[in-house]
Motif scaffolding. Sequence first.
Motif, short mmCIF file in Angstrom:
data_model
loop_
_atom_site.label_atom_id
_atom_site.label_comp_id
_atom_site.label_asym_id
_atom_site.label_seq_id
_atom_site.Cartn_x
_atom_site.Cartn_y
_atom_site.Cartn_z
N TRP A 31 0.82 -1.20 0.00
CA TRP A 31 0.00 0.00 0.00
C TRP A 31 0.86 1.26 0.00
N ASP A 90 -4.60 2.30 -1.46
CA ASP A 90 -4.05 1.54 -2.59
C ASP A 90 -3.09 2.40 -3.41
N ASP A 94 -5.94 7.92 -4.19
CA ASP A 94 -7.14 7.55 -3.42
C ASP A 94 -7.33 8.44 -2.19
N ARG A 109 -7.10 1.35 3.55
CA ARG A 109 -6.84 -0.05 3.85
C ARG A 109 -6.56 -0.30 5.33
#
Length: 145
Positions: A31, A90, A94, A109
């Motif tokens: 990530w 991600d 984002d 996440r």
Amino acid sequence: MDRFPMWDGQDGQRRKTGLAEVLTRVPDNTWTWLLLDWDGVGEPPGGLDFEDFRELVLASPTGVPMTWAEVRAFAAQQQDVNDVLLVAVDAAADADPQRFAQDDFTGCRYFVEGFDSGTWTMGRPDGACGAPAPDPATARPGLTS
């Protein structure tokens, strides 16, 4: 979501759990991590001094992007952390600064927060504990997180 005190032990035997130790609870990942808040004592990345780095972090509404390796290296250089907020996405694209400004990390996440030298909170923004569930499209049958 996991929440636990930064300090453990009692009286003269108290020990503060550092960021590097907390990160051992996070699964290895690919990530993009965004550093949204930081106040502590240690070596900032990129050769910046403490004040310049703190200003850089606080001036960025989407945080300072780091890879997982960079996050762990940063954590290893910290002698003490008072406040820190890291969120994993991600991709840096984002990041949603309007949601972040409201402490809404939906769609992220994972997150790790150290607050006021008192409490560590970490987990998935959906409230679940531990590592994210595997992607059903790529998970092998019979395996669970």
